[in-house]
Design an enzyme around this catalytic site. Structure first.
Site, mmCIF file in Angstrom:
data_model
loop_
_atom_site.group_PDB
_atom_site.id
_atom_site.type_symbol
_atom_site.label_atom_id
_atom_site.label_comp_id
_atom_site.label_asym_id
_atom_site.label_seq_id
_atom_site.Cartn_x
_atom_site.Cartn_y
_atom_site.Cartn_z
ATOM 1 N N LYS A 33 10.875 0.635 41.186
ATOM 2 C CA LYS A 33 9.940 1.774 41.281
ATOM 3 C C LYS A 33 10.718 3.092 41.267
ATOM 4 O O LYS A 33 11.939 3.096 41.433
ATOM 5 C CB LYS A 33 9.131 1.646 42.572
ATOM 6 C CG LYS A 33 9.976 1.695 43.851
ATOM 7 C CD LYS A 33 9.194 1.230 45.078
ATOM 8 C CE LYS A 33 10.071 1.247 46.320
ATOM 9 N NZ LYS A 33 9.411 0.578 47.465
ATOM 10 N N ARG A 128 1.066 0.293 57.370
ATOM 11 C CA ARG A 128 0.954 1.187 56.218
ATOM 12 C C ARG A 128 -0.050 0.517 55.286
ATOM 13 O O ARG A 128 -1.246 0.692 55.455
ATOM 14 C CB ARG A 128 2.340 1.396 55.589
ATOM 15 C CG ARG A 128 2.423 2.565 54.640
ATOM 16 C CD ARG A 128 3.834 2.765 54.098
ATOM 17 N NE ARG A 128 4.382 1.550 53.480
ATOM 18 C CZ ARG A 128 5.602 1.464 52.938
ATOM 19 N NH1 ARG A 128 6.407 2.510 52.955
ATOM 20 N NH2 ARG A 128 6.016 0.355 52.388
ATOM 21 N N TYR A 252 25.381 32.022 51.509
ATOM 22 C CA TYR A 252 24.154 32.548 52.110
ATOM 23 C C TYR A 252 24.165 32.349 53.625
ATOM 24 O O TYR A 252 24.558 31.291 54.122
ATOM 25 C CB TYR A 252 22.928 31.822 51.555
ATOM 26 C CG TYR A 252 22.570 32.210 50.143
ATOM 27 C CD1 TYR A 252 22.251 33.522 49.816
ATOM 28 C CD2 TYR A 252 22.522 31.246 49.140
ATOM 29 C CE1 TYR A 252 21.906 33.872 48.508
ATOM 30 C CE2 TYR A 252 22.177 31.581 47.844
ATOM 31 C CZ TYR A 252 21.865 32.903 47.529
ATOM 32 O OH TYR A 252 21.524 33.234 46.250
ATOM 33 N N MET A 300 21.424 26.959 45.019
ATOM 34 C CA MET A 300 20.706 26.254 43.956
ATOM 35 C C MET A 300 21.671 25.679 42.908
ATOM 36 O O MET A 300 21.492 24.549 42.434
ATOM 37 C CB MET A 300 19.713 27.195 43.263
ATOM 38 C CG MET A 300 18.825 26.487 42.262
ATOM 39 S SD MET A 300 17.731 27.603 41.386
ATOM 40 C CE MET A 300 16.627 28.144 42.673
HETATM 41 C C1 LIG Z 1 10.293 -0.424 47.994
HETATM 42 C C2 LIG Z 1 9.874 -1.775 48.441
HETATM 43 C C3 LIG Z 1 10.801 -2.823 48.567
HETATM 44 C C4 LIG Z 1 12.285 -2.629 48.415
HETATM 45 O O1 LIG Z 1 12.796 -2.085 49.630
HETATM 46 P P1 LIG Z 1 14.367 -1.818 49.804
HETATM 47 O O2 LIG Z 1 14.478 -1.326 51.212
HETATM 48 O O3 LIG Z 1 14.706 -0.736 48.830
HETATM 49 O O4 LIG Z 1 15.056 -3.085 49.531
HETATM 50 C C5 LIG Z 1 10.320 -4.081 48.867
HETATM 51 N N1 LIG Z 1 9.000 -4.309 49.069
HETATM 52 C C6 LIG Z 1 8.081 -3.310 48.974
HETATM 53 C C7 LIG Z 1 6.652 -3.613 49.221
HETATM 54 C C8 LIG Z 1 8.485 -2.011 48.683
HETATM 55 O O5 LIG Z 1 7.571 -1.032 48.621
#
Ligand SMILES: *Cc1c(COP(=O)(O)O)cnc(C)c1O
Length: 354
Positions: A33, A128, A252, A300
């Protein structure tokens, strides 16, 4: 010269092999993802083609991935948001996470008979996504009766597995096994931290994300501790070397004061490239194989570094993280996690694959 993110594709394959070694009885869903955690989804999918399936978060990511991955199963982690998207899911042959009753109702109400593989997500304490444990039996039987559905699997997600000492992980695993024990269905709960830290959690499918990119999934430590190899090396160049007097301030807000007459390097990278604005003075930066501290605030387009005792000149290569400088160290100095740094490089950075 543009800043560059070098992506080491053989490190990606190596890290997948590490998953296989650690979870030798499980199938692997490689989580790619968010553009493969910022590394480039198409290239990552090719390097990870030995995975048993891929997972992405959104429908857009799945549509994009399907163009370069015609055959492999793609799991949509957020599941279906609106019923009108269902034809896309069928067309692309996606596997769906199901985490609400409304999603089950969408599947029940479609006339399409099918071949949809679904993963019923159970909330075992992350709070969640996921259905309540007490509804699992009913939802499972509704999915079994739904004509659109082919295979059903169970999944859940750990909240605190990055902390090996946290007892919630074992509680979540136990609850997950207890809820699903009566069903002879494949099960999945382990993310990277589960894979590396909790052997009992591997079950039928593991879902590694961050460890594929060479990062240690625990709060402490670096990828190399687990024989993982960094995939991304983020590089820039030294623009110039300045010489300042004791009492001069850098950047800065004038937050850093030179304690003595000293050379200061200016590097052509900043938060406009995705270098973290909150990196503190002292954050390590690698130049000519030496770790030197960041000085003052991140701008930046530039950062300043301490060149006392270092031979360096304009044009020298600077590594912000990756080979020779674990991204975990930089993340800790910037009050964030490696996940965020890897995801956040901007379009100003050129990606090179090898
Ligand atoms: C992103 C995600 C993972 C992977 O998690 P990592 O900590 O990056 O290994 C696995 N399962 C779900 C449902 C996720 O959203």
């Amino acid at each position: 010269m543009r800043n560059c993110a070098h992506i080491n594709l053989s490190a990606l394959s190596h890290n997948l092999q590490r998953v296989r070694q650690l979870a030798s009885n499980a199938s692997v869903v490689a989580v790619i993802k968010a553009n493969a955690y910022g590394h480039g989804m198409t290239e990552a999918a090719e390097a990870l083609k030995d995975a048993d399936a891929f997972a992405v978060a959104t429908l857009e990511e799945a549509q994009w991935l399907r163009q370069s991955v015609p055959d492999k199963n793609i799991l949509l982690l957020q599941g279906l948001n609106k019923k009108t998207d269902l034809h896309i899911v069928f067309d692309l042959g996606l596997d769906l996470v199901v985490h609400t009753e409304a999603q089950i109702a969408m599947l029940e109400s479609t006339a399409t008979e099918g071949s949809l593989n679904v993963w019923l997500k159970i909330d075992t304490g992350m709070h969640r996504l996921g259905v309540n444990p007490e509804n699992v039996a009913e939802f499972y039987s509704r999915l079994q009766q739904s004509k659109a559905v082919n295979q059903i699997r169970f999944m859940s997600h750990f909240a605190n597995a990055d902390d090996i000492a946290d007892t919630k992980t074992a509680q979540q695993l136990q609850l997950f096994l207890q809820i699903t024990s009566a069903m002879s269905t494949e099960k999945s709960i382990a993310n990277s931290a589960g894979i590396c830290g909790v052997t009992d959690s591997h079950l039928d499918w593991v879902r590694p994300g961050i460890m594929l990119y060479g990062v240690n999934p625990f709060k402490q430590g670096i990828g190399a501790d687990l024989d993982l190899q960094p995939v991304m090396t983020f590089r820039s160049r030294l623009l110039c070397v300045q010489h300042f007097k004791a009492g001069d301030t850098i950047g800065y807000g004038s937050t850093w004061v030179c304690p003595e007459d000293m050379p200061v390097g200016v590097v052509s990278v900043g938060y406009g490239d995705g270098y973290p604005r909150h990196a503190r003075s002292g954050t390590p930066v690698l130049i000519n194989d030496r770790k030197v501290p960041l000085l003052g605030r991140v701008s930046m387009d530039m950062i300043s570094i301490d060149l006392r005792g270092i031979t360096a000149s304009a044009g020298d290569e600077v590594v912000l993280w990756g080979d020779g400088l674990p991204v975990e160290e930089v993340a800790a100095s910037a009050d964030t996690i490696a996940y965020e740094l890897l995801c956040k490089l901007t379009r100003r950075v050129q990606f090179e694959y090898r």
